[in-house]
Motif scaffolding. Structure first.
Motif: not given
Length: 71
Positions: A23, A25, A39-42, A54-56
């Motif tokens: 993950q 951040d 963002d903390c998408e993945g 990150v996360a498109d």
């Protein structure tokens, strides 16, 4: 946001984070939101010397800090 993290700076660190699917951040370094989590998408999907995906979404390495969550 977790207090246990590793700030990613080198290509080797981005590779390690991408392979482990950790993950991530993303924090803004400048402007009104400096120090705030954006963002903390993945996990990291792709990276280059200029940007990280990150996360498109793409983020400029010079404008954001990337933290791999350890715990």
């Amino acid at each position: 946001m977790s207090n246990v993290y590793k700030a990613l700076k080198t290509d080797a660190e981005f590779l390690m984070a991408a392979l482990s699917q950790s993950q991530i951040d993303i924090l803004e370094r400048r402007g009104d939101l400096a120090g705030c989590t954006i963002d903390c998408e993945g996990p990291i999907q792709k990276w280059s010397p200029v940007s990280v995906k990150v996360a498109d979404a793409y983020y400029m390495r010079s404008e954001f800090e990337f933290r791999m969550i350890l715990a």
